[in-house]
Design a protein around this motif. Structure first.
Motif, PDB file in Angstrom:
ATOM      1  N   TYR A   1       4.582  -6.774   9.174  1.00 41.05           N
ATOM      2  CA  TYR A   1       3.871  -6.808  10.311  1.00 41.05           C
ATOM      3  C   TYR A   1       2.963  -8.047  10.673  1.00 41.05           C
ATOM      4  N   PRO A   2       3.688  -8.905  11.439  1.00 41.66           N
ATOM      5  CA  PRO A   2       3.102 -10.182  11.613  1.00 41.66           C
ATOM      6  C   PRO A   2       1.744 -10.107  12.061  1.00 41.66           C
ATOM      7  N   ASN A   3       1.311  -9.304  12.772  1.00 40.57           N
ATOM      8  CA  ASN A   3      -0.166  -9.328  13.507  1.00 40.57           C
ATOM      9  C   ASN A   3      -1.198  -8.385  12.723  1.00 40.57           C
ATOM     10  N   CYS A   4      -0.643  -8.042  11.410  1.00 39.44           N
ATOM     11  CA  CYS A   4      -1.302  -6.990  10.699  1.00 39.44           C
ATOM     12  C   CYS A   4      -2.648  -7.734  10.081  1.00 39.44           C
ATOM     13  N   GLU A   5      -3.486  -6.970   9.692  1.00 37.20           N
ATOM     14  CA  GLU A   5      -4.910  -7.314   8.926  1.00 37.20           C
ATOM     15  C   GLU A   5      -4.219  -7.009   7.518  1.00 37.20           C
ATOM     16  N   ALA A   6      -3.993  -7.924   6.526  1.00 35.86           N
ATOM     17  CA  ALA A   6      -3.652  -7.630   5.125  1.00 35.86           C
ATOM     18  C   ALA A   6      -4.687  -7.237   4.191  1.00 35.86           C
ATOM     19  N   VAL A   7      -4.792  -6.137   3.532  1.00 32.09           N
ATOM     20  CA  VAL A   7      -5.794  -5.716   2.773  1.00 32.09           C
ATOM     21  C   VAL A   7      -5.598  -5.789   1.208  1.00 32.09           C
ATOM     22  N   PRO A   8      -6.006  -6.763   0.452  1.00 38.07           N
ATOM     23  CA  PRO A   8      -5.830  -6.848  -0.575  1.00 38.07           C
ATOM     24  C   PRO A   8      -6.446  -5.744  -1.650  1.00 38.07           C
ATOM     25  N   CYS A   9      -5.546  -5.067  -2.582  1.00 39.53           N
ATOM     26  CA  CYS A   9      -6.042  -4.016  -3.509  1.00 39.53           C
ATOM     27  C   CYS A   9      -5.759  -4.533  -4.902  1.00 39.53           C
ATOM     28  N   GLU A  10      -6.728  -4.072  -5.753  1.00 39.19           N
ATOM     29  CA  GLU A  10      -6.483  -4.509  -7.250  1.00 39.19           C
ATOM     30  C   GLU A  10      -5.378  -3.782  -7.920  1.00 39.19           C
ATOM     31  N   GLN A  11      -4.899  -2.642  -7.689  1.00 43.56           N
ATOM     32  CA  GLN A  11      -3.900  -2.189  -8.558  1.00 43.56           C
ATOM     33  C   GLN A  11      -2.965  -1.644  -7.390  1.00 43.56           C
ATOM     34  N   PHE A  12      -1.517  -1.241  -7.771  1.00 43.81           N
ATOM     35  CA  PHE A  12      -0.549  -0.474  -7.028  1.00 43.81           C
ATOM     36  C   PHE A  12      -0.972   1.042  -6.676  1.00 43.81           C
TER      37      PHE A  12
END
Ligand SMILES: O=C(O)C(=O)C[C@]1(C(=O)O)C=C[C@@H](O)C=C1
Length: 371
Positions: A104-115
């Motif tokens: 998703y090139p225009n997405c807001e990528a949200v980091p998460c600690e774990q799967f």
């Protein structure tokens, strides 16, 4: 939209829930139909609209905190929203972030600690999608995500393949011969086995490649390097000591795209379907299960078996002298057909006749391009 497509959507959702859990099925079907309506240009219902504002507040609060999501962030949150928010595991500069942006090139990528956090953040409407690694061409399957696919009730709505090119990173001024240890994600360490052995470095596993780079930089370590991406090197201000250190230049990780609702399977382009099933004990049962596809000339692209957990020890009644049976398995199979295809529906109907459990994890377009 064709009636059969809606029918297949509804049956995919119902198959996921136990018959006693009709309420969850109804909620999920309702929300899937809302999304279908939205895609078809209808007004967004009040239910979805109220969800939006609540989630926007949550995500604003999270943005202020500016750190990866942890399980403590996952309370009382619901979502969707105009711009797609995509969860990935790791910190900025992780390959998973690049895969999310590729999907998703225009997405807001949200980091998460774990799967688990990424799965839960989708379930609780904190984000719209999760992009998680499932297999790598050198290291093999990411078993944790296979297990989590079953534990959570998300749908696979797509896949993305990402060419992983590992670098050996260290703080500025540190030379390759100064290094004694190297930190990275276990998969990344496995993918660079030969290079790291040649260099005689002690390997230490951490949560993600970019997290390793961040740690080396923050702690100003002088005897420790990190295996991570060139993006991580520039984000955390590290020097690239060696590039393309993976054992094979063709190092590709396949990521799954997960969502709360399934997509409507089509037949307009190549589709893939992922299922998981279990079988009774007995000679040739797996052969019989796989034959339902072979008989219909459906190509399998992946098969993975995982132990069936939380299964009470079962005394075997098949000539095992009543000894307890420890190894029951779940089989995860990907096959090249859409659930909208009658041939695939017949294959699963056939499999259901003798499988002790069967769930469709998703039917989604095949990702072909590596660009
Ligand atoms: O640590 C990262 O950067 C990740 O995105 C994780 C991960 C994985 O889990 O396999 C993803 C791709 C690479 O194969 C190595 C590591």
């Amino acid at each position: 939209m064709a009636a059969f497509a809606i029918k297949s959507l509804v049956s995919q959702i119902t198959a996921k829930h136990s018959p006693s859990d009709r309420a969850s099925s109804r909620i999920e079907i309702k929300s899937a139909l809302i999304s279908v309506k939205r895609r078809c240009g209808s007004k967004i219902p009040v239910l979805a609209a109220s969800i939006h504002s609540e989630s926007d507040q949550t995500i604003e609060a999270l943005k202020k905190k500016n750190g990866p999501l942890s399980s403590t962030h996952l309370s009382n949150s619901v979502s969707s929203g105009s711009c797609l928010r995509v969860a990935y595991q790791g910190v900025r500069g992780a390959y998973s972030e690049s895969a999310a942006q590729k999907a998703y090139p225009n997405c807001e990528a949200v980091p998460c600690e774990q799967f688990d956090t990424a799965f839960e953040s989708v379930e609780r409407w904190l984000v719209d999608r999760a992009v998680l690694p499932i297999e790598n061409s050198l290291g093999g399957s990411i078993h944790r995500n296979y297990d989590l696919l079953l534990r959570h009730r998300l749908h696979i709505v797509g896949e993305v393949k990402y060419a992983v090119r590992h670098c050996l990173l260290a703080n500025h001024g540190v030379k390759i011969e100064d290094l004694k240890r190297v930190l990275s994600h276990p998969q990344a360490l496995a993918q660079c086995e030969n290079t790291l052995t040649k260099l005689g470095l002690v390997r230490e596993a951490v949560d993600d490649t970019a997290g390793a780079a961040k740690h080396v930089a923050l702690q100003k370590l002088e005897d420790t390097g990190a295996v991570a991406s060139s993006a991580a090197a520039s984000i955390y201000g590290l020097n690239i000591l060696a590039e393309d250190i993976q054992d094979d230049s063709d190092n590709v990780t396949r990521f799954l795209i997960l969502a709360r609702e399934p997509i409507i399977p089509g037949t307009d382009r190549p589709f893939k379907t992922s299922i998981v099933f279990s079988l009774e004990e007995g000679p040739g049962v797996l052969f019989k299960a796989l034959a339902v596809f072979a008989l219909r000339r459906i190509n399998l692209t992946k098969i993975e078996s995982r132990p069936l957990r939380k299964q009470p020890l079962r005394a075997s009644d098949d000539g095992n002298n009543g000894l307890p049976k420890y190894f029951d398995y779940l089989f995860y199979v990907d096959f090249e057909a859409s659930m909208a295809d009658e041939n695939a529906q017949n294959a699963l109907r056939h499999l259901k006749e003798f499988a002790t459990f069967l769930r469709v994890l998703g039917s989604y377009p095949v990702h072909t391009s590596m660009v």
